[in-house]
Write an enzyme that holds these catalytic residues in place. Structure first.
Site, PDB file in Angstrom:
ATOM      1  N   HIS A  92       0.829  -1.201   0.000  1.00  0.00           N
ATOM      2  CA  HIS A  92       0.000   0.000   0.000  1.00  0.00           C
ATOM      3  C   HIS A  92       0.867   1.255   0.000  1.00  0.00           C
ATOM      4  O   HIS A  92       0.560   2.243  -0.676  1.00  0.00           O
ATOM      5  CB  HIS A  92      -0.915  -0.026   1.220  1.00  0.00           C
ATOM      6  CG  HIS A  92      -1.713   1.212   1.411  1.00  0.00           C
ATOM      7  ND1 HIS A  92      -1.552   2.023   2.508  1.00  0.00           N
ATOM      8  CD2 HIS A  92      -2.674   1.796   0.660  1.00  0.00           C
ATOM      9  CE1 HIS A  92      -2.384   3.045   2.417  1.00  0.00           C
ATOM     10  NE2 HIS A  92      -3.075   2.938   1.310  1.00  0.00           N
ATOM     11  N   GLU A  95       1.998   1.929  -3.449  1.00  0.00           N
ATOM     12  CA  GLU A  95       0.932   2.554  -4.247  1.00  0.00           C
ATOM     13  C   GLU A  95       0.977   4.077  -4.097  1.00  0.00           C
ATOM     14  O   GLU A  95       0.868   4.815  -5.077  1.00  0.00           O
ATOM     15  CB  GLU A  95      -0.426   2.010  -3.812  1.00  0.00           C
ATOM     16  CG  GLU A  95      -1.615   2.682  -4.486  1.00  0.00           C
ATOM     17  CD  GLU A  95      -2.822   2.809  -3.578  1.00  0.00           C
ATOM     18  OE1 GLU A  95      -3.403   3.913  -3.514  1.00  0.00           O
ATOM     19  OE2 GLU A  95      -3.171   1.817  -2.914  1.00  0.00           O
ATOM     20  N   HIS A  96       1.142   4.556  -2.864  1.00  0.00           N
ATOM     21  CA  HIS A  96       1.248   6.002  -2.630  1.00  0.00           C
ATOM     22  C   HIS A  96       2.480   6.576  -3.326  1.00  0.00           C
ATOM     23  O   HIS A  96       2.412   7.639  -3.958  1.00  0.00           O
ATOM     24  CB  HIS A  96       1.338   6.282  -1.128  1.00  0.00           C
ATOM     25  CG  HIS A  96       0.018   6.278  -0.428  1.00  0.00           C
ATOM     26  ND1 HIS A  96      -0.494   7.384   0.218  1.00  0.00           N
ATOM     27  CD2 HIS A  96      -0.910   5.293  -0.264  1.00  0.00           C
ATOM     28  CE1 HIS A  96      -1.666   7.083   0.757  1.00  0.00           C
ATOM     29  NE2 HIS A  96      -1.937   5.809   0.483  1.00  0.00           N
ATOM     30  N   GLU A 172      -3.868   7.939   7.635  1.00  0.00           N
ATOM     31  CA  GLU A 172      -4.901   7.115   7.002  1.00  0.00           C
ATOM     32  C   GLU A 172      -5.241   5.924   7.889  1.00  0.00           C
ATOM     33  O   GLU A 172      -6.416   5.597   8.088  1.00  0.00           O
ATOM     34  CB  GLU A 172      -4.416   6.632   5.631  1.00  0.00           C
ATOM     35  CG  GLU A 172      -5.430   5.806   4.867  1.00  0.00           C
ATOM     36  CD  GLU A 172      -4.904   5.338   3.522  1.00  0.00           C
ATOM     37  OE1 GLU A 172      -5.512   4.400   2.958  1.00  0.00           O
ATOM     38  OE2 GLU A 172      -3.897   5.878   3.035  1.00  0.00           O
TER      39      GLU A 172
END
Length: 488
Positions: A92, A95-96, A172
């Protein structure tokens, strides 16, 4: 609103994605007319075509001429299940970081260029895969293909960008999980359900791992898994397949071929006895989730082991919770003796890892989580003892087809379906094949799976035990009722 059964693509680990595209049936509605299920043809659309570039990249193109728009998606067969302990959440995080630049495209410039082309874009990470997409005017497709191929091959950023973005991911996680008691309980439940499977780790990562992994950990993950043979380019919309293939060869085809790393088997031990976990957290209401280990759809071959059981389990989940006034809703949340404020059921039909069947609910005032647990299991036991009606079967099957038809109005959903199928190794026409198999599911098969897969030896129960609220802490709305939700 709920749909009877989500499209096949949405069943790839995206727990809780049950928003309707078709008007749901209401309790007491007459059953739809009987007859074979089928998908009507799409005016202006043709069949998807699949190619493989010399470097191993898969290219899938689905023309749809109804509007001058196109969607490009890049699917990478890597997600949180491919991480190792100590670096949970790195898929993840990558992905950022894919938005943070290449030698020729500075940080933030990718999104600005897509917007300047009149497009929209985003990305998503799940247990099983990572995806990136842009929806743009069809005339600008070649330009976004150049941009996406560049960052796939040449993702590059300074450590300072990583440090800033890690704070974004930390926040997040805080918003999605730390401030959400049900999400916290879901993580604890997953860690109890799975002993060996990497599904025991949260997609976003444990907070301590997010704090500890380094910029080089993320770079190494990119180098290891972002390999042409481990990815698929999916394009749908007002396009010509031959032209898309030429553009793909000129952009993605220039990326050097490398071997996909070998994946080690991580076989889950056989469970022997019920497992329970209580999670205490400040909350207004209790919450209970029951996770049963069940089979899923591993292959579309006619002789695939347990494929019929997997489809029957998905039909069972829809009978229980596939439309307004379905069995769970009617029996547990309505009337003066109701035991729950909300309930649900979900079967993870397809995934790269092991599959579960979930039942979950929130007790009504004056009721307990134990009563909701008992009531949920009683509804499955009722199906096991008495079966389901032909009217129920016809309703949920018809709603699945309706959802597929509505989905075809969106080029994005068409691309999403094709990419999801590729992740599982399914053919481009998997949705039609699944519907053909679904049509053959009988009431006897649904009753049989209710009898076979819901014993204590398959079950793990997680209960959120409410603690007094701290009035000084602002409460955030719950974002995930089902453990395992995908991170976007």
């Amino acid at each position: 609103m709920k749909r009877a059964i989500p499209p096949l693509g949405l069943l790839l680990g995206l727990f809780g994605a049950l928003s309707a595209t078709a008007q749901p049936a209401q309790a007491g509605d007459p059953p739809p007319a009987s007859g074979a299920l089928h998908l009507p043809g799409d005016a202006g659309a043709t069949k998807a075509q699949q190619f493989t570039l010399a470097n191993g990249l898969t290219v899938i193109v689905k023309p749809d001429r109804r509007a001058p728009t196109a969607v490009q998606m890049v699917w990478v067969r890597v997600g949180s299940m491919d991480e190792v302990d100590g670096t949970s959440g790195v898929a993840h995080m990558l992905e950022h970081m894919m938005f943070k630049g290449t030698p020729s495209v500075p940080a933030g410039e990718f999104s600005r260029r897509v917007a300047a082309l009149g497009g929209r874009e985003n990305a998503f990470t799940t247990r099983d895969y990572t995806g990136y997409y842009q929806q743009i005017p069809a005339s600008r497709l070649e330009e976004v293909m150049q941009l996406e191929a560049d960052r796939f091959a040449h993702n590059q950023w300074p450590d300072a960008e990583f440090t800033k973005e890690r704070q974004v991911v930390t926040e997040e996680r805080r918003m999605r999980t730390e401030d959400n008691p049900r999400a916290q309980m879901g993580e604890v439940l997953n860690a109890q359900v799975w002993l060996a499977s990497p599904y025991r780790r949260p997609v976003i990562g444990w907070m301590s791992d997010i704090a500890a992994y380094t910029a080089d950990d993320v770079r190494a993950f990119h180098q290891r898994w972002y390999v042409p043979a481990n990815a698929a380019l999916v394009v749908a919309g007002d396009v010509d397949p031959a032209q898309v293939l030429r553009w793909a060869e000129a952009t993605y085809g220039r990326i050097p071929a490398r071997a996909v790393p070998a994946r080690k088997p991580q076989v889950e031990p056989v469970q022997a006895g019920i497992r329970r976990v209580d999670f205490k957290a400040p909350a207004e209401q209790a919450y209970v989730a029951l996770s049963f280990k069940v089979p899923g759809l591993e292959s579309l071959a006619a002789d695939a082991p347990q494929a019929d059981d997997a489809l029957a389990l998905t039909v069972l989940s829809a009978v229980l919770d596939g439309y307004s006034g379905a069995r769970l809703d009617r029996a547990l949340t309505q009337g003066p003796d109701r035991v729950a404020d909300s309930v649900g059921a979900y079967h993870s039909l397809v995934a790269r890892g092991p599959k579960t069947f979930m039942l979950y609910g929130v007790p009504a005032q004056g009721r307990t989580a134990a009563q909701v647990e008992s009531a949920l299991r009683a509804q499955v036991a009722k199906v096991a003892a008495e079966g389901v009606s032909e009217a129920e079967l016809r309703r949920v099957k018809t709603q699945w087809v309706a959802g597929e038809v509505f989905k075809r109005d969106s080029v994005f959903e068409q691309a999403n379906e094709l990419g999801s199928n590729w992740i599982m190794g399914f053919p481009t026409d998997a949705d039609e094949q699944v519907i053909a198999r679904l049509e053959k599911v009988t009431a006897q098969q649904v009753q049989a799976v209710a009898q076979r897969y819901f014993g204590d030896d398959q079950l793990t129960v997680g209960t959120l035990v409410p603690q007094p609220l701290d009035p000084s802490q602002a409460r955030r709305p719950a974002q995930a009722d089902v453990p395992g939700a995908a991170v976007h």
